[in-house]
Design a protein around this motif. Structure first.
Motif, PDB file in Angstrom:
ATOM      1  N   LYS A   1       0.668  -2.643   1.365  1.00  0.00           N
ATOM      2  CA  LYS A   1       0.171  -3.982   1.700  1.00  0.00           C
ATOM      3  C   LYS A   1       1.291  -5.016   1.648  1.00  0.00           C
ATOM      4  O   LYS A   1       1.399  -5.892   2.513  1.00  0.00           O
ATOM      5  CB  LYS A   1      -0.959  -4.349   0.750  1.00  0.00           C
ATOM      6  CG  LYS A   1      -1.599  -5.711   0.980  1.00  0.00           C
ATOM      7  CD  LYS A   1      -2.845  -5.830   0.131  1.00  0.00           C
ATOM      8  CE  LYS A   1      -3.423  -7.234   0.186  1.00  0.00           C
ATOM      9  NZ  LYS A   1      -2.588  -8.198  -0.573  1.00  0.00           N
ATOM     10  N   ALA A   2       2.138  -4.907   0.638  1.00  0.00           N
ATOM     11  CA  ALA A   2       3.214  -5.881   0.470  1.00  0.00           C
ATOM     12  C   ALA A   2       4.285  -5.759   1.545  1.00  0.00           C
ATOM     13  O   ALA A   2       4.876  -6.765   1.964  1.00  0.00           O
ATOM     14  CB  ALA A   2       3.848  -5.713  -0.921  1.00  0.00           C
ATOM     15  N   GLU A   3       4.518  -4.547   2.021  1.00  0.00           N
ATOM     16  CA  GLU A   3       5.650  -4.299   2.916  1.00  0.00           C
ATOM     17  C   GLU A   3       5.249  -4.077   4.371  1.00  0.00           C
ATOM     18  O   GLU A   3       6.112  -3.892   5.233  1.00  0.00           O
ATOM     19  CB  GLU A   3       6.454  -3.104   2.397  1.00  0.00           C
ATOM     20  CG  GLU A   3       7.042  -3.353   1.010  1.00  0.00           C
ATOM     21  CD  GLU A   3       7.672  -2.118   0.406  1.00  0.00           C
ATOM     22  OE1 GLU A   3       8.127  -1.238   1.172  1.00  0.00           O
ATOM     23  OE2 GLU A   3       7.704  -2.022  -0.845  1.00  0.00           O
ATOM     24  N   GLY A   4       3.939  -4.095   4.671  1.00  0.00           N
ATOM     25  CA  GLY A   4       3.504  -4.036   6.051  1.00  0.00           C
ATOM     26  C   GLY A   4       3.518  -2.665   6.687  1.00  0.00           C
ATOM     27  O   GLY A   4       4.009  -2.479   7.795  1.00  0.00           O
ATOM     28  N   TYR A   5       2.950  -1.692   5.992  1.00  0.00           N
ATOM     29  CA  TYR A   5       2.744  -0.375   6.588  1.00  0.00           C
ATOM     30  C   TYR A   5       1.442   0.189   6.052  1.00  0.00           C
ATOM     31  O   TYR A   5       0.782  -0.438   5.223  1.00  0.00           O
ATOM     32  CB  TYR A   5       3.926   0.570   6.318  1.00  0.00           C
ATOM     33  CG  TYR A   5       4.181   0.897   4.857  1.00  0.00           C
ATOM     34  CD1 TYR A   5       3.558   1.984   4.248  1.00  0.00           C
ATOM     35  CD2 TYR A   5       5.061   0.127   4.092  1.00  0.00           C
ATOM     36  CE1 TYR A   5       3.802   2.297   2.912  1.00  0.00           C
ATOM     37  CE2 TYR A   5       5.302   0.427   2.760  1.00  0.00           C
ATOM     38  CZ  TYR A   5       4.681   1.513   2.183  1.00  0.00           C
ATOM     39  OH  TYR A   5       4.915   1.822   0.857  1.00  0.00           O
ATOM     40  N   ALA A   6       1.038   1.345   6.544  1.00  0.00           N
ATOM     41  CA  ALA A   6      -0.179   1.991   6.060  1.00  0.00           C
ATOM     42  C   ALA A   6       0.143   3.411   5.613  1.00  0.00           C
ATOM     43  O   ALA A   6       1.165   3.983   5.998  1.00  0.00           O
ATOM     44  CB  ALA A   6      -1.250   2.014   7.147  1.00  0.00           C
ATOM     45  N   VAL A   7      -0.735   3.956   4.796  1.00  0.00           N
ATOM     46  CA  VAL A   7      -0.592   5.315   4.285  1.00  0.00           C
ATOM     47  C   VAL A   7      -1.692   6.170   4.899  1.00  0.00           C
ATOM     48  O   VAL A   7      -2.834   5.716   5.043  1.00  0.00           O
ATOM     49  CB  VAL A   7      -0.675   5.345   2.746  1.00  0.00           C
ATOM     50  CG1 VAL A   7      -0.406   6.746   2.218  1.00  0.00           C
ATOM     51  CG2 VAL A   7       0.305   4.347   2.138  1.00  0.00           C
ATOM     52  N   ALA A   8      -1.354   7.379   5.253  1.00  0.00           N
ATOM     53  CA  ALA A   8      -2.319   8.275   5.889  1.00  0.00           C
ATOM     54  C   ALA A   8      -3.129   9.026   4.843  1.00  0.00           C
ATOM     55  O   ALA A   8      -2.570   9.649   3.939  1.00  0.00           O
ATOM     56  CB  ALA A   8      -1.598   9.277   6.788  1.00  0.00           C
ATOM     57  N   GLY A   9      -4.459   8.954   4.989  1.00  0.00           N
ATOM     58  CA  GLY A   9      -5.350   9.802   4.220  1.00  0.00           C
ATOM     59  C   GLY A   9      -5.704  10.999   5.088  1.00  0.00           C
ATOM     60  O   GLY A   9      -6.481  10.867   6.035  1.00  0.00           O
ATOM     61  N   LEU A  10      -5.098  12.139   4.802  1.00  0.00           N
ATOM     62  CA  LEU A  10      -5.229  13.304   5.676  1.00  0.00           C
ATOM     63  C   LEU A  10      -6.298  14.248   5.128  1.00  0.00           C
ATOM     64  O   LEU A  10      -6.233  14.695   3.978  1.00  0.00           O
ATOM     65  CB  LEU A  10      -3.879  14.013   5.804  1.00  0.00           C
ATOM     66  CG  LEU A  10      -2.746  13.125   6.358  1.00  0.00           C
ATOM     67  CD1 LEU A  10      -1.471  13.938   6.539  1.00  0.00           C
ATOM     68  CD2 LEU A  10      -3.149  12.450   7.669  1.00  0.00           C
ATOM     69  N   VAL A  11      -7.275  14.534   5.968  1.00  0.00           N
ATOM     70  CA  VAL A  11      -8.427  15.342   5.565  1.00  0.00           C
ATOM     71  C   VAL A  11      -8.034  16.812   5.509  1.00  0.00           C
ATOM     72  O   VAL A  11      -7.589  17.393   6.501  1.00  0.00           O
ATOM     73  CB  VAL A  11      -9.591  15.133   6.550  1.00  0.00           C
ATOM     74  CG1 VAL A  11     -10.774  16.018   6.164  1.00  0.00           C
ATOM     75  CG2 VAL A  11     -10.004  13.664   6.574  1.00  0.00           C
ATOM     76  N   CYS A  12      -8.198  17.409   4.346  1.00  0.00           N
ATOM     77  CA  CYS A  12      -7.794  18.801   4.124  1.00  0.00           C
ATOM     78  C   CYS A  12      -9.003  19.729   4.206  1.00  0.00           C
ATOM     79  O   CYS A  12     -10.093  19.391   3.771  1.00  0.00           O
ATOM     80  CB  CYS A  12      -7.154  18.940   2.744  1.00  0.00           C
ATOM     81  SG  CYS A  12      -5.696  17.909   2.492  1.00  0.00           S
ATOM     82  N   LEU A  13      -8.749  20.909   4.741  1.00  0.00           N
ATOM     83  CA  LEU A  13      -9.784  21.947   4.774  1.00  0.00           C
ATOM     84  C   LEU A  13      -9.334  23.230   4.078  1.00  0.00           C
ATOM     85  O   LEU A  13     -10.148  24.097   3.782  1.00  0.00           O
ATOM     86  CB  LEU A  13     -10.196  22.247   6.217  1.00  0.00           C
ATOM     87  CG  LEU A  13     -10.933  21.110   6.919  1.00  0.00           C
ATOM     88  CD1 LEU A  13     -11.218  21.471   8.369  1.00  0.00           C
ATOM     89  CD2 LEU A  13     -12.240  20.773   6.206  1.00  0.00           C
TER      90      LEU A  13
END
Length: 275
Positions: free
Chosen positions: A14-26
């Motif tokens: 949030k502070a640095e202007g990017y997003a993190v991926a929540g990757l769905v695992c199977l």
């Protein structure tokens, strides 16, 4: 060991202007490929155990798998419960070593959703881990219809629950197999105008890559959940491996050939979220 909580990765995003991926695992093959992709890209990753994953692998086993990968990783790895539907299920995930709990009370009346999410957030915070909640309802492609998030309800929800990440419904849907849609940026702005909590987009596979990048840089959206897009990559790779030789039967050899294609697909996803 680079095991991280959701807050550990969302606050810098949030502070640095990017997003993190929540990757769905199977299963083991995809979660291992996701960490490998994150290491190449030099970014954190959130490994998510959703309902379909938990249907065939018990939470205590998933917790050990996620933590094992985190221990050897050079980047932060979050062990995240996705769409926990009950207090007991969230408690089991906490006991299994998860570092983030997503409680989904989005089908419930507003006050009940707030009360139940707040109880799980309190449990998580007492244990030193994070909590994500959902306000509004994110529907399913060719299934349940979405109910868009009301900005004022979102502000109330964020304040009353103390969640570390808030999933919102702004045109996103689960299980979308193409990127023909897009998110309602006006509704996102209205929500962001009333609350400063990190925002989460479920059903991120249906969001065009360029919009992911733009929103990661310019809004409080700090997490995109990606499942279908990577399931497609795994399925194509598995099909190619099986069809390359009709006499093959060794599952270890067959599944090993999914690794590189899934790493490549996951890297493309991660690249859309960088600042």
């Amino acid at each position: 060991m680079t095991l991280a909580t959701l807050s550990d990765v969302l606050i810098p995003a949030k502070a640095e202007g990017y997003a993190v991926a929540g990757l769905v695992c199977l299963g083991w093959e995809d979660m291992r490929a996701y960490v490998a992709a994150a290491e190449v890209e030099g970014c954190p990753v959130i490994l998510q155990a959703g309902p379909s994953c938990r249907a065939h692998t018990p939470l205590p086993i998933l917790g050990k798998m996620f933590r094992h990968l985190a221990e050897a990783a050079s980047v932060p790895v979050v062990a995240h419960l996705d769409h926990g539907y009950t207090f007991d299920e969230c408690r089991e995930a906490l006991d299994a070593g998860f570092t983030s709990l997503m409680f989904d009370g989005s089908r419930k009346p507003l006050q009940q959703n707030i009360d139940e999410t707040a109880a799980i957030a309190e449990m998580a915070h007492k244990a030193g881990i994070s909590c994500e909640g959902e306000i509004g309802f994110v529907g399913y492609d060719n299934g349940e219809a979405s109910a868009g998030t009301d900005p004022h309800e979102a502000a109330q929800f964020a304040t009353a629950t103390g969640v570390d990440g808030m999933a919102i419904s702004v045109g996103n849907v689960h299980l979308q197999t193409d990127q023909s849609g897009g998110l309602d940026e006006g509704r996102i702005a209205a929500i962001q105008g009333l609350t400063d909590v990190p925002l989460v987009i479920h059903g991120g596979s249906g969001v065009p890559g360029e919009q992911r990048r733009t929103l990661a840089r310019g809004t409080n959206i700090c997490k995109f959940n990606i499942g279908t897009e990577l399931r497609q990559a795994f399925g194509h790779a598995l099909r190619d491996a099986v069809n390359s030789d009709s006499d093959r039967f060794d599952r270890v050899q067959i599944l090993s050939e999914t690794h590189d294609p899934v790493v490549a697909a996951a890297r493309k996803v991660l690249q859309t979220m960088k600042g």
